[in-house]
Design a protein around this motif. Structure first.
Motif, short mmCIF file in Angstrom:
data_model
loop_
_atom_site.label_atom_id
_atom_site.label_comp_id
_atom_site.label_asym_id
_atom_site.label_seq_id
_atom_site.Cartn_x
_atom_site.Cartn_y
_atom_site.Cartn_z
N LEU A 98 0.85 -1.19 0.00
CA LEU A 98 0.00 0.00 0.00
C LEU A 98 0.88 1.25 0.00
CD1 LEU A 98 -2.78 1.42 0.34
CD2 LEU A 98 -2.48 1.14 2.82
N ILE A 99 0.61 2.12 -0.96
CA ILE A 99 1.44 3.32 -1.07
C ILE A 99 0.53 4.53 -1.04
CG2 ILE A 99 3.02 4.55 -2.61
CD1 ILE A 99 3.74 1.62 -3.60
N GLU A 100 0.63 5.30 0.03
CA GLU A 100 -0.27 6.46 0.14
C GLU A 100 0.30 7.48 1.12
OE1 GLU A 100 -4.08 5.16 1.47
OE2 GLU A 100 -3.33 4.33 3.36
N THR A 101 -0.11 8.72 0.95
CA THR A 101 0.30 9.73 1.92
C THR A 101 -0.58 9.61 3.15
OG1 THR A 101 -1.14 11.27 0.78
CG2 THR A 101 1.18 11.46 0.30
N ALA A 102 0.00 9.94 4.28
CA ALA A 102 -0.71 9.95 5.57
C ALA A 102 -1.59 8.73 5.76
CB ALA A 102 -1.53 11.23 5.68
N SER A 103 -1.02 7.56 5.59
CA SER A 103 -1.80 6.32 5.67
C SER A 103 -2.41 6.13 7.06
CB SER A 103 -0.90 5.13 5.35
OG SER A 103 -1.62 3.94 5.50
N ALA A 104 -3.67 5.74 7.04
CA ALA A 104 -4.35 5.47 8.31
C ALA A 104 -3.84 4.19 8.97
CB ALA A 104 -5.86 5.37 8.06
N LYS A 105 -3.03 3.44 8.25
CA LYS A 105 -2.43 2.22 8.84
C LYS A 105 -1.41 2.58 9.91
CE LYS A 105 -3.71 -1.19 5.82
NZ LYS A 105 -4.48 -2.30 6.38
N LEU A 106 -1.01 3.86 9.91
CA LEU A 106 -0.05 4.29 10.93
C LEU A 106 -0.70 5.31 11.84
CD1 LEU A 106 2.08 3.67 8.30
CD2 LEU A 106 3.48 4.04 10.29
N SER A 107 -0.17 5.37 13.05
CA SER A 107 -0.76 6.31 14.00
C SER A 107 -0.32 7.73 13.65
CB SER A 107 -0.30 5.98 15.41
OG SER A 107 1.06 6.29 15.53
N LYS A 108 -1.13 8.68 14.10
CA LYS A 108 -0.79 10.10 13.89
C LYS A 108 0.57 10.41 14.51
CE LYS A 108 -4.55 12.48 12.23
NZ LYS A 108 -5.73 11.61 12.36
N ALA A 109 0.80 9.79 15.66
CA ALA A 109 2.05 10.05 16.37
C ALA A 109 3.25 9.60 15.52
CB ALA A 109 2.06 9.31 17.70
N GLU A 110 3.11 8.46 14.88
CA GLU A 110 4.21 7.97 14.04
C GLU A 110 4.49 8.93 12.89
OE1 GLU A 110 4.60 3.30 13.45
OE2 GLU A 110 2.51 3.89 13.72
N LEU A 111 3.40 9.40 12.28
CA LEU A 111 3.55 10.29 11.13
C LEU A 111 4.08 11.66 11.54
CD1 LEU A 111 0.25 9.46 9.21
CD2 LEU A 111 2.57 8.98 8.42
N SER A 112 3.74 12.06 12.76
CA SER A 112 4.03 13.44 13.15
C SER A 112 5.52 13.73 13.20
CB SER A 112 3.39 13.74 14.50
OG SER A 112 4.08 13.01 15.49
N THR A 113 6.35 12.72 13.34
CA THR A 113 7.79 12.99 13.45
C THR A 113 8.50 12.98 12.10
OG1 THR A 113 8.24 10.65 13.72
CG2 THR A 113 7.91 11.92 15.74
N LEU A 114 7.74 12.80 11.04
CA LEU A 114 8.39 12.62 9.74
C LEU A 114 8.68 13.92 8.99
CD1 LEU A 114 6.46 9.56 8.25
CD2 LEU A 114 8.69 9.59 9.34
N GLY A 115 8.10 15.02 9.45
CA GLY A 115 8.26 16.27 8.70
C GLY A 115 7.64 16.12 7.33
#
Ligand code: BDP
Length: 709
Positions: free
Chosen positions: A88-105
């Motif tokens: 699965l290739i997508e921006t801001a995937s719901a498969k990951l938590s917001k917290a995980e995404l938040s550190t990616l810049g």
């Protein structure tokens, strides 16, 4: 008939497979390990890629090309995740938590195996589609280097914000210090004609995370700022945008005068300020995400604020103010030295710039070469690193090998880059490395980065020497993550550019890692520097003493005389050492503790000086030069053995180039030793190779058409 078509097919196949180097490290040849091949095919069986932006379309295209090549099967790519999705290739995937995404810049990415059993999905995600594209390239690199992808949890965020190439390309397509043909940009046919190379270039850069390109030479031409040329710039910017690459230009400081519109370029003159404001608005109307300007001012004859008795900060700030409303930046180069200043050239940039610390606008970075002289085979780090805490300093490395064998020598530069980045400035205590200065972490600068002077041209393989590609690759990888080792980067590059054959990978990586030290030995051992020929800088000429500016002459740097050799930069000499933090300078100040690779950089020592080896300085010089020549011979042996495991085309190219390199290593050794011998008055020990020609012979060699000049 059947045989005929079979032959045709074979012929077609072999042309397809021609290894002309154009594909760089993105070759995507079939994975040979059948176990891995099967697992890759399984994991990429059903791909869902969401989002319709141009960047996502590029990610999709890359996956199609890559997976078709790597697995031999064209993957199915759908727009929506389904029950059978494996990747699965997508921006801001719901498969990951917001917290995980938040550190990616906005450029980092995650590649993660989620779910279990039949519900297991590999996710490539980021906050932006640019980040996703970087993630896709990273994923493909895993496949190319035959890593397991069975269970992944990768999080990668670039350590630097600006990851740039600087092209010293002129509008007439010549490239200053370019050894790979002409400029890839054909300004004449732009904007109407977009060469396939423009996009292939962007794709290669995106695969490394390079996100900025300065299209024009630092020795700038104001023509690029005229309306017809800005249309051309727009065409390139439009091409590069989906790859996450911003376009920058070099600004000629005297452009307002050269435009014929103003009698002055004085940065404090309101007419000049208005001229630049208007020019910048004009640029942003065409290129809304224009990166900004790179400026070489009052350096080597370039115009600048000092022509009007203003300082570098006043010049930079004028442009910075004009570009700030558009969120653009100004990158001001610190490569300055003046014929009028009698002080050691080594000290001049520091003397001019340190007093300006704190005086630059927040959208200005000062770009500093790795060393204080000029991209030498080995230099101590530039004393400006760590000395301007209030100013973001951008690293400038030279990828093109102006002083490192140009187009014919195999020299892998990651060890040079790393040596500088890992140096300790001690500016905020032990561990204040140059890397921490330029990644902004030491002083908390959000604006930070690294640039490389590109080695790219119209040669079919982009870089002339097939191994020149590795230096482009290494620059990009280190700008993304300067903690990667030179060895790891070389290994990746070899696997992707040649083969995963373990023997080949090991041998060639080893050869690459040793190559820089070998070159230092046959060109500039024990801290010698700037002893190359004038103008084109090709080959040795330590005897040059008649150039108009003292600091252009090699004799200025080696200072050989009957008493000894080397530049005294201690307190008894120019005291350039005084510009370094004592933590760094203390060991260099004493010849007994100074690492021998910097010895003659900082000290003038007698020919009889006892070296760690027990040899006299003269004998050590002979030894080092010979080691260098032998090092190249070893590279030839390695290539002879391992090189046969690669394609005929590159095998032959590299073999011929190594032969040239070997000849030239001997040339450097013989010319330099014969010349220095006129001072040392000692024999070259019989155990070493003896010069083939007389000193006079070497002095008469001329290369009127050496490239890049
Ligand atoms: C020197 C080059 C010269 C460049 C200059 C610079 O010989 O061509 O213009 O650096 O960096 O190394 O400005």
């Amino acid at each position: 008939m059947k045989i005929y078509s079979l032959l045709l097919l074979l012929l077609f196949h072999s042309t397809l497979k021609a290894e002309d180097g154009y594909r760089l490290w993105l070759r995507y040849d079939r994975v040979t390990n059948s176990r891995l091949l099967e697992s890759y095919a399984r994991q990429t069986r059903s791909i869902a890629l969401t989002g319709n932006t141009p960047t996502m379309a590029l990610a999709e295209k890359e996956l199609l090309t890559a997976l078709s090549g790597l697995t031999g099967r064209k993957p199915e790519i759908t727009r929506q995740q389904g029950a059978t999705t494996t990747l699965l290739i997508e921006t801001a995937s719901a498969k990951l938590s917001k917290a995980e995404l938040s550190t990616l810049g906005d450029e980092g990415f995650i590649i993660k195996t989620t779910g279990t059993g039949a519900g297991q999905v590999l996710v490539i995600t980021a906050n932006t589609d640019r980040g996703v594209l970087y993630g896709v390239f990273h994923f493909l690199r895993l496949l190319q280097t035959q890593e397991s992808i069975a269970s992944l949890n990768i999080r990668s965020v670039p350590r630097m914000k600006l990851r740039m190439l600087n092209h010293w390309d002129n509008l007439d397509r010549t490239v200053e210090r370019g050894y790979a043909g002409f400029s890839i940009w054909n300004w004449h046919t732009l904007p109407g004609y977009i060469d396939q190379r423009y996009t292939d270039y962007a794709r290669a850069n995106a695969s490394l995370g390079i996100n900025g390109t300065v299209l024009t030479n630092v020795n700038a031409n104001a023509t690029v700022l005229t309306p017809p040329y800005l249309q051309k710039v727009k065409a390139l910017a439009d091409t590069y945008r989906p790859y996450g690459i911003k376009v920058y230009l070099t600004a000629r400081f005297s452009a307002p005068v050269e435009s014929g519109q103003l009698p002055t370029a004085d940065p404090l003159d309101p007419r000049v300020q208005l001229w630049w404001k208007n020019k910048i608005s004009e640029i942003y109307a065409l290129v809304p995400d224009f990166g900004g300007f790179l400026v070489k001012a009052n350096s080597e004859g370039q115009p600048g604020p000092q022509d009007y008795h203003r300082n570098h900060a006043e010049g930079a700030n004028m442009l910075a103010d004009a570009i700030a409303p558009f969120k653009g930046i100004v990158i001001w180069r610190a490569f300055v030295y003046s014929a009028e200043v009698s002080d050691d050239r080594h000290k001049q940039a520091y003397n001019e710039f340190v007093p300006l610390d704190g005086k630059f606008r927040p959208n200005v970075l000062v770009q500093v070469k790795n060393g204080a002289i000029d991209f030498m085979p080995r230099e101590p780090f530039h004393p400006l690193f760590g000395a301007m805490p209030q100013t973001p300093l951008l690293m400038e490395f030279q990828v093109t090998q102006e002083y490192l064998g140009q187009g014919t020598h195999l020299v892998y530069l990651a060890p040079l880059f790393k040596e500088c980045l890992d140096s300790d400035t001690y500016s905020k205590g032990k561990g204040s490395t140059v890397a921490k200065v330029v990644d902004g972490s030491l002083q908390g600068h959000a604006l930070n980065g690294m640039a490389g002077v590109a080695n790219i041209g119209t040669d079919i393989n982009w870089t002339g020497h097939p191994f020149g590609q590795a230096n482009w690759y290494a620059l990009g990888r280190l700008a993304w993550d300067h903690q990667l080792s030179a060895a790891a980067i070389a290994e990746e590059w070899v696997r992707m550019s040649y083969t995963n054959d373990p023997g080949f990978v090991q041998e060639i990586t080893r050869m690459m890692l040793a190559s820089r030290e070998t070159m230092v030995q046959y060109m500039n051992p024990i801290g010698l520097h700037h002893i190359m020929a004038t103008g084109h800088h090709y080959g040795p000429a330590p005897w040059i003493a008649d150039l108009s500016r003292p600091e252009w002459n090699p004799v200025y740097y080696h200072r050989a005389d009957s008493a000894g050799i080397g530049f005294d930069r201690t307190s008894s000499g120019s005291n350039a050492l005084g510009q370094y933090h004592p933590g760094a300078a203390a060991t260099w100040a004493d010849p007994d503790t100074c690492p021998e690779e910097y010895l003659l950089w900082f000290h003038h020592l007698p020919w009889q000086h006892r070296m760690k080896s027990g040899r006299s300085l003269w004998n050590e010089l002979c030894h080092q030069y010979n080691q260098g020549v032998e090092g190249v011979a070893r590279m030839q042996e390695t290539w002879e053995k391992a090189g046969k495991k690669t394609d005929e085309q590159r095998y032959r190219q590299v073999k011929m180039l190594l032969n040239i390199q070997h000849q030239e290593a001997k040339w450097w050794r013989d010319a330099c030793l014969l010349y220095f011998q006129t001072f040392s008055r000692q024999p070259i020990p019989a155990v070493y190779g003896q010069p083939e020609h007389s000193l006079d012979y070497y002095k008469t060699l001329r290369f009127p058409y050496a490239p890049g000049n």
